[in-house]
Design a protein around this motif. Structure first.
Motif, PDB file in Angstrom:
ATOM      1  N   GLY A 195       4.537   1.070 -11.271  1.00 20.19           N
ATOM      2  CA  GLY A 195       3.819   0.723 -10.055  1.00 20.19           C
ATOM      3  C   GLY A 195       3.335   1.971  -9.353  1.00 20.19           C
ATOM      4  O   GLY A 195       4.142   2.795  -8.926  1.00 20.19           O
ATOM      5  N   LEU A 196       2.017   2.137  -9.266  1.00 25.31           N
ATOM      6  CA  LEU A 196       1.439   3.373  -8.739  1.00 25.31           C
ATOM      7  C   LEU A 196       0.725   3.143  -7.416  1.00 25.31           C
ATOM      8  O   LEU A 196      -0.348   3.688  -7.166  1.00 25.31           O
ATOM      9  CB  LEU A 196       0.487   3.987  -9.775  1.00 25.31           C
ATOM     10  N   GLY A 197       1.347   2.310  -6.561  1.00 25.63           N
ATOM     11  CA  GLY A 197       0.847   2.168  -5.207  1.00 25.63           C
ATOM     12  C   GLY A 197       1.246   3.380  -4.391  1.00 25.63           C
ATOM     13  O   GLY A 197       1.535   4.453  -4.929  1.00 25.63           O
ATOM     14  N   LEU A 198       1.308   3.225  -3.069  1.00 27.00           N
ATOM     15  CA  LEU A 198       1.579   4.368  -2.210  1.00 27.00           C
ATOM     16  C   LEU A 198       2.902   5.053  -2.551  1.00 27.00           C
ATOM     17  O   LEU A 198       2.941   6.269  -2.794  1.00 27.00           O
ATOM     18  CB  LEU A 198       1.593   3.930  -0.748  1.00 27.00           C
ATOM     19  N   ILE A 199       4.008   4.285  -2.588  1.00 21.72           N
ATOM     20  CA  ILE A 199       5.320   4.896  -2.812  1.00 21.72           C
ATOM     21  C   ILE A 199       5.462   5.406  -4.242  1.00 21.72           C
ATOM     22  O   ILE A 199       5.832   6.556  -4.480  1.00 21.72           O
ATOM     23  CB  ILE A 199       6.452   3.906  -2.473  1.00 21.72           C
ATOM     24  N   ALA A 206      -4.484   6.344  -1.684  1.00 15.96           N
ATOM     25  CA  ALA A 206      -3.765   6.770  -0.481  1.00 15.96           C
ATOM     26  C   ALA A 206      -2.634   7.746  -0.792  1.00 15.96           C
ATOM     27  O   ALA A 206      -1.992   8.262   0.134  1.00 15.96           O
ATOM     28  CB  ALA A 206      -3.211   5.554   0.253  1.00 15.96           C
ATOM     29  N   THR A 207      -2.366   8.006  -2.074  1.00 18.06           N
ATOM     30  CA  THR A 207      -1.217   8.839  -2.435  1.00 18.06           C
ATOM     31  C   THR A 207      -1.494  10.317  -2.201  1.00 18.06           C
ATOM     32  O   THR A 207      -2.643  10.779  -2.268  1.00 18.06           O
ATOM     33  CB  THR A 207      -0.815   8.624  -3.907  1.00 18.06           C
ATOM     34  N   THR A 208      -0.423  11.039  -1.950  1.00 14.14           N
ATOM     35  CA  THR A 208      -0.505  12.471  -1.718  1.00 14.14           C
ATOM     36  C   THR A 208       0.858  13.087  -1.988  1.00 14.14           C
ATOM     37  O   THR A 208       1.854  12.376  -2.093  1.00 14.14           O
ATOM     38  CB  THR A 208      -0.924  12.770  -0.267  1.00 14.14           C
ATOM     39  N   GLU A 209       0.924  14.379  -2.113  1.00 17.05           N
ATOM     40  CA  GLU A 209       2.210  15.057  -2.244  1.00 17.05           C
ATOM     41  C   GLU A 209       2.860  15.213  -0.869  1.00 17.05           C
ATOM     42  O   GLU A 209       2.180  15.316   0.148  1.00 17.05           O
ATOM     43  CB  GLU A 209       2.019  16.443  -2.874  1.00 17.05           C
ATOM     44  N   LEU A 226       5.390   9.883  -8.134  1.00 20.80           N
ATOM     45  CA  LEU A 226       4.912  10.480  -9.382  1.00 20.80           C
ATOM     46  C   LEU A 226       4.290  11.845  -9.109  1.00 20.80           C
ATOM     47  O   LEU A 226       4.559  12.820  -9.827  1.00 20.80           O
ATOM     48  CB  LEU A 226       3.895   9.554 -10.050  1.00 20.80           C
ATOM     49  N   ARG A 227       3.475  11.936  -8.075  1.00 22.47           N
ATOM     50  CA  ARG A 227       2.854  13.217  -7.724  1.00 22.47           C
ATOM     51  C   ARG A 227       3.912  14.286  -7.423  1.00 22.47           C
ATOM     52  O   ARG A 227       3.842  15.416  -7.908  1.00 22.47           O
ATOM     53  CB  ARG A 227       1.937  13.046  -6.522  1.00 22.47           C
ATOM     54  N   ASP A 228       4.896  13.919  -6.611  1.00 23.50           N
ATOM     55  CA  ASP A 228       5.914  14.888  -6.212  1.00 23.50           C
ATOM     56  C   ASP A 228       6.773  15.333  -7.391  1.00 23.50           C
ATOM     57  O   ASP A 228       7.134  16.517  -7.490  1.00 23.50           O
ATOM     58  CB  ASP A 228       6.815  14.290  -5.129  1.00 23.50           C
ATOM     59  N   LEU A 229       7.131  14.399  -8.247  1.00 19.06           N
ATOM     60  CA  LEU A 229       7.968  14.751  -9.390  1.00 19.06           C
ATOM     61  C   LEU A 229       7.236  15.694 -10.338  1.00 19.06           C
ATOM     62  O   LEU A 229       7.816  16.682 -10.816  1.00 19.06           O
ATOM     63  CB  LEU A 229       8.408  13.486 -10.130  1.00 19.06           C
ATOM     64  N   VAL A 230       5.989  15.401 -10.606  1.00 19.46           N
ATOM     65  CA  VAL A 230       5.209  16.276 -11.487  1.00 19.46           C
ATOM     66  C   VAL A 230       5.050  17.651 -10.852  1.00 19.46           C
ATOM     67  O   VAL A 230       5.182  18.688 -11.517  1.00 19.46           O
ATOM     68  CB  VAL A 230       3.838  15.646 -11.795  1.00 19.46           C
TER      69      VAL A 230
END
Length: 342
Positions: A22-26, A143-146, A31-35
């Motif tokens: 699931g690649l919504g906001l959370i 809407a995702t960001t680090e 995923l961004r932060d882990l990478v």
């Protein structure tokens, strides 16, 4: 027992491969932060446009759920269920079919209902409930960001925690629990332990009730017409921010925490009724406004005035499975303390 507390930050260790479903906001922000932190992380989403957008941003993602879960099983990845509550049953069925041994967690805002779903399927021995207390009114990959979780609390559930390591299942559960704490810590969050029922009672007051209140204030202002909306400024904007959340998400979180939310609503309605009656009778709001002001100051002292700011929250270090560790967790829960794993 008297656990040791310290304001020092816990050491940051890596959880190993992580699979985000699931690649919504959370899920997308995770995923961004882990990478960004150098963790091998990959993901899945049912929406092809979302997968294409995430892949275009350089992430290892797919719309093939069986393939992603088979990979998670092969790599012994920690699976994070980042889908809305209504989608959880299908995700759990797929997890049981394609990755029947992997540990998994979730990011759902209600823990009791999720624990029931997992327990009914006989999967509780590898499940660790989770809830990052972070978000915005926006949704979707765009809407995702680090950095969304930096300075935020991340609830790590302790239901079904063994008092000691007495079997391979106990050892596996404790390993999965450690990995969830490590994941939260790695992305800058403060892990706080809580059992499902305690969690749900708490979030009814500080998350779900605010959603109901925000909807109420937005509707009331709108009923006042164009002039009311034109005069609305920062206090109205801040108080109604979460009313901009996708309605189905708000409905799901509130309806799946009915009992605790009704209790919180009853208390809020009683306070507002008292304020209304005082105004109608020509009285004053001294007690009401002073109590609210004092309560806000206590919140600021505990959580920091701004996200990531100084906090009075204690840090308790625990060794999963060691003698007395459950007592440490329950004590940490009772005072809202952050935990670090040894």
């Amino acid at each position: 027992m008297n656990p040791q507390t310290t304001p020092a930050a816990p050491p940051v260790t890596r959880p190993g491969p992580v699979c985000v479903l699931g690649l919504g906001l959370i899920g997308g922000c995770l995923l961004r932060d882990l990478v960004a932190a150098g963790v091998e992380a990959f993901g899945w989403n049912r929406s092809t446009p979302t997968v294409e957008a995430a892949a275009a941003d350089g992430f290892d993602v797919s719309a093939d759920l069986p393939a992603v879960l088979t990979r998670a099983a092969r790599q012994d990845a920690l699976v994070v269920l980042g889908v809305p509550f209504p989608a959880l049953p299908a995700m759990l069925d797929a997890l049981e079919r394609y990755a029947p041994q992997v540990g998994f967690t979730d990011v759902t805002s209600v823990k009791g209902s999720v624990l029931s779903l997992v327990t009914d399927r006989g999967m509780a021995d590898r499940f660790i409930g989770g809830h990052p207390m972070a978000g915005t009114a926006d949704s979707g990959w765009e809407a995702t960001t680090e950095g969304l979780f930096r300075g935020a609390v991340w609830v790590v559930a302790t239901d079904n925690a063994p008092a000691a390591v007495e079997s391979p299942r106990d050892a596996a559960w404790l390993r999965n629990w450690r990995r969830v704490v490590e994941t939260a810590t790695l992305v800058g969050a403060a892990p706080v332990p809580a059992r499902a029922r305690k969690h749900d009672k708490a979030v009814a007051r500080i998350s779900h009730l605010p959603h109901v209140m925000a909807e109420t204030m937005a509707i009331t202002a709108d009923n006042g017409g164009a002039l009311s909306l034109s005069l609305a400024a920062s206090s109205f904007r801040d108080a109604t921010r979460v009313a901009g959340t996708e309605p189905d998400l708000v409905r799901a979180m509130c309806e799946n925490n009915r009992e605790a939310l009704v209790t919180a609503l009853d208390e809020a309605l009683a306070l507002m009724t008292d304020a209304r009656d005082a105004l109608a009778a020509g009285g004053d709001l001294t007690d009401f406004t002073e109590a609210g002001h004092d309560a806000r100051l206590r919140f600021e002292a505990r959580a920091g005035r701004v996200k990531g700011g100084p906090t009075t929250r204690s840090l308790i270090r625990v060794l999963p499975g060691s003698d007395g560790w459950l007592e440490q967790l329950h004590y940490a829960e009772s005072i809202g303390a952050q935990i670090g794993v040894i």
